[in-house]
Design an enzyme around this catalytic site. Structure first.
Site, PDB file in Angstrom:
ATOM      1  N   HIS A   1     -28.534 -43.169  25.185  1.00  0.00           N
ATOM      2  CA  HIS A   1     -28.604 -44.403  25.640  1.00  0.00           C
ATOM      3  C   HIS A   1     -27.597 -45.630  25.477  1.00  0.00           C
ATOM      4  O   HIS A   1     -26.781 -44.825  24.752  1.00  0.00           O
ATOM      5  CB  HIS A   1     -29.624 -44.580  23.569  1.00  0.00           C
ATOM      6  CG  HIS A   1     -29.817 -45.924  23.425  1.00  0.00           C
ATOM      7  ND1 HIS A   1     -29.958 -46.261  21.735  1.00  0.00           N
ATOM      8  CD2 HIS A   1     -29.613 -46.855  23.657  1.00  0.00           C
ATOM      9  CE1 HIS A   1     -30.511 -47.659  21.918  1.00  0.00           C
ATOM     10  NE2 HIS A   1     -29.641 -48.013  22.828  1.00  0.00           N
TER      11      HIS A   1
ATOM     12  N   HIS B   1     -31.179 -37.172  20.615  1.00  0.00           N
ATOM     13  CA  HIS B   1     -31.113 -38.444  21.299  1.00  0.00           C
ATOM     14  C   HIS B   1     -29.423 -38.904  21.366  1.00  0.00           C
ATOM     15  O   HIS B   1     -28.375 -38.487  20.206  1.00  0.00           O
ATOM     16  CB  HIS B   1     -31.571 -39.407  20.480  1.00  0.00           C
ATOM     17  CG  HIS B   1     -31.846 -41.514  20.426  1.00  0.00           C
ATOM     18  ND1 HIS B   1     -31.987 -41.682  21.253  1.00  0.00           N
ATOM     19  CD2 HIS B   1     -30.453 -41.686  20.100  1.00  0.00           C
ATOM     20  CE1 HIS B   1     -31.754 -42.920  21.271  1.00  0.00           C
ATOM     21  NE2 HIS B   1     -31.035 -42.663  20.890  1.00  0.00           N
TER      22      HIS B   1
ATOM     23  N   MET C   1     -21.546 -45.369  23.255  1.00  0.00           N
ATOM     24  CA  MET C   1     -21.141 -46.838  22.758  1.00  0.00           C
ATOM     25  C   MET C   1     -19.508 -46.886  23.224  1.00  0.00           C
ATOM     26  O   MET C   1     -18.294 -46.386  23.184  1.00  0.00           O
ATOM     27  CB  MET C   1     -20.956 -47.127  20.723  1.00  0.00           C
ATOM     28  CG  MET C   1     -22.652 -46.619  20.528  1.00  0.00           C
ATOM     29  SD  MET C   1     -22.201 -46.810  18.377  1.00  0.00           S
ATOM     30  CE  MET C   1     -24.163 -46.417  17.790  1.00  0.00           C
TER      31      MET C   1
ATOM     32  N   MET D   1     -25.210 -47.508  25.400  1.00  0.00           N
ATOM     33  CA  MET D   1     -24.383 -49.178  24.408  1.00  0.00           C
ATOM     34  C   MET D   1     -23.847 -49.406  24.921  1.00  0.00           C
ATOM     35  O   MET D   1     -22.746 -49.686  24.230  1.00  0.00           O
ATOM     36  CB  MET D   1     -25.234 -48.932  22.589  1.00  0.00           C
ATOM     37  CG  MET D   1     -26.207 -48.838  22.124  1.00  0.00           C
ATOM     38  SD  MET D   1     -26.663 -48.407  20.689  1.00  0.00           S
ATOM     39  CE  MET D   1     -26.568 -46.612  21.280  1.00  0.00           C
TER      40      MET D   1
ATOM     41  N   SER E   1     -30.923 -37.935  16.423  1.00  0.00           N
ATOM     42  CA  SER E   1     -29.999 -38.760  16.894  1.00  0.00           C
ATOM     43  C   SER E   1     -28.072 -38.025  16.079  1.00  0.00           C
ATOM     44  O   SER E   1     -28.494 -38.069  15.037  1.00  0.00           O
ATOM     45  CB  SER E   1     -29.815 -40.403  16.666  1.00  0.00           C
ATOM     46  OG  SER E   1     -28.379 -41.298  16.796  1.00  0.00           O
TER      47      SER E   1
ATOM     48  N   ASP F   1     -36.065 -46.965  16.805  1.00  0.00           N
ATOM     49  CA  ASP F   1     -34.560 -46.638  17.104  1.00  0.00           C
ATOM     50  C   ASP F   1     -33.690 -47.135  15.472  1.00  0.00           C
ATOM     51  O   ASP F   1     -33.579 -48.720  16.131  1.00  0.00           O
ATOM     52  CB  ASP F   1     -34.325 -46.320  18.798  1.00  0.00           C
ATOM     53  CG  ASP F   1     -32.800 -45.841  18.050  1.00  0.00           C
ATOM     54  OD1 ASP F   1     -32.239 -45.508  17.400  1.00  0.00           O
ATOM     55  OD2 ASP F   1     -31.148 -45.485  18.967  1.00  0.00           O
TER      56      ASP F   1
ATOM     57  N   ASP G   1     -26.338 -41.652  21.297  1.00  0.00           N
ATOM     58  CA  ASP G   1     -26.166 -43.159  21.585  1.00  0.00           C
ATOM     59  C   ASP G   1     -24.843 -42.845  22.007  1.00  0.00           C
ATOM     60  O   ASP G   1     -23.632 -42.355  21.299  1.00  0.00           O
ATOM     61  CB  ASP G   1     -25.730 -43.284  19.754  1.00  0.00           C
ATOM     62  CG  ASP G   1     -27.324 -43.163  19.707  1.00  0.00           C
ATOM     63  OD1 ASP G   1     -28.234 -44.222  20.179  1.00  0.00           O
ATOM     64  OD2 ASP G   1     -27.070 -43.231  18.372  1.00  0.00           O
TER      65      ASP G   1
ATOM     66  N   MET H   1     -35.507 -51.406  19.238  1.00  0.00           N
ATOM     67  CA  MET H   1     -34.358 -51.235  18.507  1.00  0.00           C
ATOM     68  C   MET H   1     -34.732 -52.176  17.200  1.00  0.00           C
ATOM     69  O   MET H   1     -35.401 -52.715  16.917  1.00  0.00           O
ATOM     70  CB  MET H   1     -32.837 -52.142  19.213  1.00  0.00           C
ATOM     71  CG  MET H   1     -32.326 -51.477  19.837  1.00  0.00           C
ATOM     72  SD  MET H   1     -31.738 -50.205  19.405  1.00  0.00           S
ATOM     73  CE  MET H   1     -30.797 -49.785  18.070  1.00  0.00           C
TER      74      MET H   1
HETATM   75  C1  DX5 Z   1     -27.736 -47.176  16.611  1.00  0.00           C
HETATM   76  C2  DX5 Z   1     -28.375 -46.041  17.532  1.00  0.00           C
HETATM   77  C3  DX5 Z   1     -29.222 -44.834  16.498  1.00  0.00           C
HETATM   78  C4  DX5 Z   1     -28.319 -44.211  15.772  1.00  0.00           C
HETATM   79  C5  DX5 Z   1     -30.031 -44.153  14.619  1.00  0.00           C
HETATM   80  O1  DX5 Z   1     -27.285 -48.150  17.695  1.00  0.00           O
HETATM   81  O2  DX5 Z   1     -29.005 -46.319  18.020  1.00  0.00           O
HETATM   82  O3  DX5 Z   1     -29.733 -44.477  17.355  1.00  0.00           O
HETATM   83  O4  DX5 Z   1     -28.464 -42.997  15.338  1.00  0.00           O
HETATM   84  O5  DX5 Z   1     -29.720 -44.061  13.092  1.00  0.00           O
HETATM   85  P1  DX5 Z   1     -30.181 -43.814  12.244  1.00  0.00           P
HETATM   86  O6  DX5 Z   1     -31.235 -42.619  12.628  1.00  0.00           O
HETATM   87  O7  DX5 Z   1     -29.098 -43.100  10.741  1.00  0.00           O
HETATM   88  O8  DX5 Z   1     -31.091 -45.528  11.567  1.00  0.00           O
HETATM   89 ZN    ZN Z   2     -29.659 -44.936  19.930  1.00  0.00          ZN
END
Ligand code: DX5
Ligand code: ZN
Length: 222
Positions: A70, A37, A41, A72, A12, A176, A39, A141
């Site tokens: 991903h 990956h 947000m 969010m 990620s 994740d 993220d 999640m």
């Molecule tokens: C959290 C994200 C994850 C995040 C995981 O909301 O969706 O993808 O990057 O990070 P780690 O592996 O550090 O928990």
């Molecule tokens: Zn993620």
């Protein structure tokens, strides 16, 4: 005895260097990561803001790895096209966001991209049943979404088991949040096969990125 599945490691980039994403994307590719990956947000669906389609386009230039995006965000339906135009290969939308989930998944598939559905820790697995025929990957999640570096929630393991028994044997189940060699292995035993990991790879105390990716992959199936 669980059936051995192909393990996919998806580092990620959230745990990467926000000042030098291109370099980290290349490090992931050279270091043996399978997917990148990403993220996204929006500060509404989760209380954090990361990056948008232009950054995905920059990742697209930096690496040939599949981009696992991903979302969010509160209105994935309104932004899906832009993320796909930017180069997302897999687009994952949340079941809990404010959209017509079936319609958004169809919107992704019609573009020939992988349509992914993500579910939060508090969402019962039954809510996913209506969409299982419409998805190419499922993301479970294992922390509350919004931030990297949180502790894995072991109470999610039964959900992974329930989902694995309900979907096709070869449907990728992604976990994740809080994934490290130990929790990753527990998830694989429960039926997951895609391990997203941020902090445990990019900020490992003793191993470099290449070694940490290899260790996560190996431990998952030992
Ligand atoms: C959290 C994200 C994850 C995040 C995981 O909301 O969706 O993808 O990057 O990070 P780690 O592996 O550090 O928990
Ligand atoms: Zn993620």
């Amino acid at each position: 005895m669980t059936t051995p599945r192909n393990i996919i490691v998806a580092p990620s980039i959230l745990a990467g260097d926000f000042g030098d994403f291109a370099r980290d994307a290349q490090r992931v590719e050279q270091g043996g990561g399978d997917w990148l990956h990403c993220d996204v947000m929006d500060g509404h669906f989760v209380p954090n803001i990361t990056f948008g389609p232009d950054t995905i386009a920059a990742f697209r230039k930096a690496t040939k790895l599949p981009l696992d995006v991903h979302l969010m965000i509160e209105r994935p339906d309104q932004y899906a096209e832009r993320f796909m135009d930017a180069g997302a290969d897999h687009l994952i939308v949340h079941l809990e966001a404010a959209h017509d989930v079936a319609k958004t998944l169809a919107q992704i598939r019609v573009r020939g991209k992988s349509a992914g559905l993500a579910i939060n820790p508090a969402t019962p697995v039954e809510k996913a049943w209506p969409f299982l025929g419409q998805i190419d990957e499922l993301l479970v999640m294992t922390v509350h979404p919004g931030f990297g570096g949180q502790a894995f929630l072991p109470e999610i393991l039964p959900k992974i088991r329930a989902l694995r028994s309900a979907v096709a044997e070869d449907l990728p189940i992604i976990v994740d949040g809080g994934i490290n060699p130990e929790t990753g292995r527990q998830c694989v035993e429960a039926g997951a096969n895609v391990l997203v990991a941020g902090n445990s790879l990019f900020r490992h105390k003793t191993l470099n990125l290449v070694e940490a990716i290899a260790e996560l992959r190996k431990h998952a199936t030992d």
